[in-house]
Motif scaffolding. Structure first.
Motif, PDB file in Angstrom:
ATOM      1  N   ASN A 287      -0.276   6.872  -0.931  1.00 58.53           N
ATOM      2  CA  ASN A 287       0.378   8.117  -1.339  1.00 58.53           C
ATOM      3  C   ASN A 287      -0.206   8.580  -2.660  1.00 58.53           C
ATOM      4  O   ASN A 287      -0.130   7.870  -3.668  1.00 58.53           O
ATOM      5  CB  ASN A 287       1.885   7.910  -1.478  1.00 58.53           C
ATOM      6  N   ILE A 288      -0.796   9.784  -2.669  1.00 57.67           N
ATOM      7  CA  ILE A 288      -1.326  10.344  -3.908  1.00 57.67           C
ATOM      8  C   ILE A 288      -0.734  11.720  -4.206  1.00 57.67           C
ATOM      9  O   ILE A 288      -1.002  12.305  -5.250  1.00 57.67           O
ATOM     10  CB  ILE A 288      -2.863  10.474  -3.876  1.00 57.67           C
ATOM     11  N   GLY A 289       0.077  12.257  -3.286  1.00 59.09           N
ATOM     12  CA  GLY A 289       0.564  13.625  -3.433  1.00 59.09           C
ATOM     13  C   GLY A 289       1.928  13.756  -4.070  1.00 59.09           C
ATOM     14  O   GLY A 289       2.398  14.863  -4.284  1.00 59.09           O
ATOM     15  N   ALA A 290       2.610  12.632  -4.321  1.00 62.45           N
ATOM     16  CA  ALA A 290       3.901  12.629  -5.020  1.00 62.45           C
ATOM     17  C   ALA A 290       5.043  13.147  -4.169  1.00 62.45           C
ATOM     18  O   ALA A 290       5.967  13.787  -4.683  1.00 62.45           O
ATOM     19  CB  ALA A 290       3.823  13.390  -6.336  1.00 62.45           C
ATOM     20  N   VAL A 291       5.006  12.902  -2.855  1.00 61.92           N
ATOM     21  CA  VAL A 291       6.193  13.163  -2.044  1.00 61.92           C
ATOM     22  C   VAL A 291       7.363  12.441  -2.693  1.00 61.92           C
ATOM     23  O   VAL A 291       7.276  11.258  -3.017  1.00 61.92           O
ATOM     24  CB  VAL A 291       5.987  12.674  -0.600  1.00 61.92           C
ATOM     25  N   ILE A 310       0.762   1.814  -0.333  1.00 63.96           N
ATOM     26  CA  ILE A 310       0.593   1.704  -1.776  1.00 63.96           C
ATOM     27  C   ILE A 310       0.581   3.103  -2.389  1.00 63.96           C
ATOM     28  O   ILE A 310       0.380   4.098  -1.705  1.00 63.96           O
ATOM     29  CB  ILE A 310      -0.708   0.964  -2.170  1.00 63.96           C
ATOM     30  N   GLY A 311       0.815   3.143  -3.689  1.00 68.22           N
ATOM     31  CA  GLY A 311       0.658   4.372  -4.445  1.00 68.22           C
ATOM     32  C   GLY A 311      -0.597   4.292  -5.292  1.00 68.22           C
ATOM     33  O   GLY A 311      -1.006   3.215  -5.726  1.00 68.22           O
ATOM     34  N   SER A 312      -1.238   5.427  -5.516  1.00 66.40           N
ATOM     35  CA  SER A 312      -2.442   5.484  -6.345  1.00 66.40           C
ATOM     36  C   SER A 312      -2.311   6.698  -7.253  1.00 66.40           C
ATOM     37  O   SER A 312      -2.250   7.837  -6.774  1.00 66.40           O
ATOM     38  CB  SER A 312      -3.700   5.591  -5.473  1.00 66.40           C
TER      39      SER A 312
END
Length: 372
Positions: A287-291, A310-312
Motif C-alpha cells: 500500500n502506497i496510496g494511503a487508503v 506491507i506499507g511503503s
C-alpha cells in the motif's frame, strides 16, 4: 548574491501562503545550499493547508510560519564543512526525507524507519520529528538548505521539472523493489492513471516488467496510459466490473504475484479488498496510496495462501539516484509528463488548480526562477 530571498510561507493552517523576504540560509556542517529551480506541488497539499487536524491528527507540522515544498530540484550553490561528494554547480534533486542519524534504525542503515523521520517542507511521522522539520525547511523559496545525504545528482538530460516529480516516482519505484518486481512477475496497480500509479507505467521498461495490469475509472485517461510501457500494459476501468474478476480472467484463474495499491484517502475499501483477492498464492501487496481507515481482511486466506501485506512510505536517496541513472541510460522516459509551471508568486493559484489536472500526467511545478 543578495542577503535575502523570496519565499512562500504558511503562517496558519487554512490560510494562503504569503510571499516574504527572508535571509538566505547558510549551510551548516554536512549541509549544502541549493538554488531552487523547480518544486513539485503534491495533489494533497491543499488538504495540508486547509484540513491538517482532520487528515493527519498525529503528524506534526513544522513550527509556523514555515516554508513548505516537498520535492525540490535545482543547483548546488554552496557547501558546508565536511561535504565531499557535491560541489557548487551540481544539478540535484533534494529528497525531503530527513533522519536523525543516531537512532537504532539509522545506525542500522534504515533511515526511513528513523524514530524522528520527517518530510522537510511537509510533516513529520512522530513528535520527535519537529527538530528536523524546523532545521530543514522546504523548497518554496529561492534557496534552501539540505543535508548532503539527501541529494541525487541529475544528468543533463533530466530537466528540473521532471526531477521534481521524483517523490511520486520514487515511492512507486521503492514499492516495486520491495515487492521483488522484475521479469516474469505479474503486477496489478490499482489507480494506474493517477499521480502515483502512472509511475509503474513509466518504470516498467526499466525494470523489465512484461505483464502490468492497471485499473482506473476514467477511460480517456486509461487510453492515454495504454500508450506507455511499450505494450506491457493491460488496463481495466473499474466501471466495467470488479478488478479481482478481471484479473482472474486475464491470468487463467492464477492471479498476480504483486499488487500495489496507489489509491488515496477516501478511496472505496472494496477496491482495495478486490485487489487483495486478485493475488496469486505467495503474492505480496504493497500500500502506497494511503487508503485510510480500518479494513476487514480475510486473515485465514492470507495464511492459507501465504500472502503478505506491507506499507511503503517513501524512497531513499540511493533509489532516487538509481532513477536518475535510468534516465541517463535511456531506460526511463519522463517525456510523457505534462509540466504546468507557475512562478513563486502564484503558489496559491497552483495549489488550488491541481483539481483541474490530466490525471497522473499533469506535473504542477512552482519555479522560483520563473517570472509572472
Amino acid at each position: 548574491m543578495s542577503a535575502t530571498m523570496r519565499a512562500a510561507r504558511m503562517h496558519a493552517v487554512g490560510e494562503p501562503m504569503r510571499i516574504e523576504e527572508l535571509p538566505v540560509p547558510e549551510p551548516g556542517p554536512g549541509d549544502v545550499r541549493v538554488a531552487v529551480h523547480a518544486v513539485n506541488i503534491v495533489p494533497n497539499l491543499a488538504n495540508i493547508l486547509n484540513m491538517w487536524t482532520t487528515w493527519f491528527p498525529h503528524s506534526p507540522l513544522p513550527t509556523l510560519p514555515a516554508i513548505f515544498g516537498l520535492d525540490p530540484a535545482g543547483v548546488v550553490e554552496a557547501v558546508g564543512a565536511g561535504v565531499q561528494a557535491f560541489k557548487p554547480g551540481d544539478r540535484v534533486y533534494v529528497n525531503p526525507g530527513r533522519s536523525c542519524g543516531s537512532c537504532r534504525s539509522c545506525r542500522n542503515n534504515d533511515s526511513i524507519n528513523c524514530a524522528s523521520y520527517a518530510f522537510a517542507g511537509y510533516f513529520g511521522f512522530s513528535p520527535t520529528a519537529l527538530d528536523l522539520l524546523d532545521r530543514y525547511q522546504g523548497g518554496l523559496a529561492e534557496y534552501m538548505v539540505a543535508p548532503a545525504y539527501s541529494l541525487v545528482k541529475l544528468p543533463d538530460a533530466l530537466s528540473f521539472n521532471a526531477a521534481a516529480r521524483f517523490g511520486y516516482l520514487g515511492t512507486m519505484y521503492s514499492a516495486l523493489r520491495k515487492a521483488g518486481a522484475g521479469p516474469g512477475k505479474t503486477i496489478l496497480i490499482n489507480g494506474i492513471s493517477g499521480t502515483l500509479g502512472i509511475g509503474a507505467a513509466l518504470l516498467a521498461p526499466a525494470l523489465g516488467l512484461t505483464h502490468v495490469y492497471g485499473t482506473g475509472r476514467d477511460k480517456d485517461l486509461l487510453d492515454q496510459v495504454g500508450k506507455l510501457g511499450g505494450g506491457r500494459l493491460r488496463l481495466h476501468s473499474l466501471d466495467d466490473g470488479p478488478v479481482d474478476e478481471w484479473i482472474h480472467e486475464q491470468t487463467d484463474g492464477y492471479g498476480v504475484d504483486i499488487y500495489i495499491d496507489a489509491l488515496g484517502p477516501g478511496a472505496p475499501h472494496e477496491t482495495f479488498r478486490a485487489g487483495m483477492r486478485a493475488m496469486a498464492r505467495g503474492g505480496i501487496a504493497v500500500n502506497i496510496g494511503a487508503v485510510a481507515g480500518d479494513l476487514p481482511i480475510d486473515i485465514h486466506r492470507m495464511m492459507d495462501q501465504q500472502l503478505r501485506l506491507i506499507g511503503s512510505a517513501w524512497f531513499t536517496s540511493g533509489e532516487g539516484q538509481a532513477m536518475a541513472d535510468m534516465v541517463e541510460g535511456g531506460l526511463l522516459d519522463l517525456g510523457p509528463l505534462e509540466h504546468q509551471v507557475f512562478p513563486l508568486e502564484q503558489v496559491n493559484d497552483a495549489i488550488g488548480g491541481i483539481a483541474r489536472r490530466n490525471g497522473g500526467f499533469s506535473n504542477f511545478i512552482i519555479s522560483p526562477t520563473a517570472t509572472a
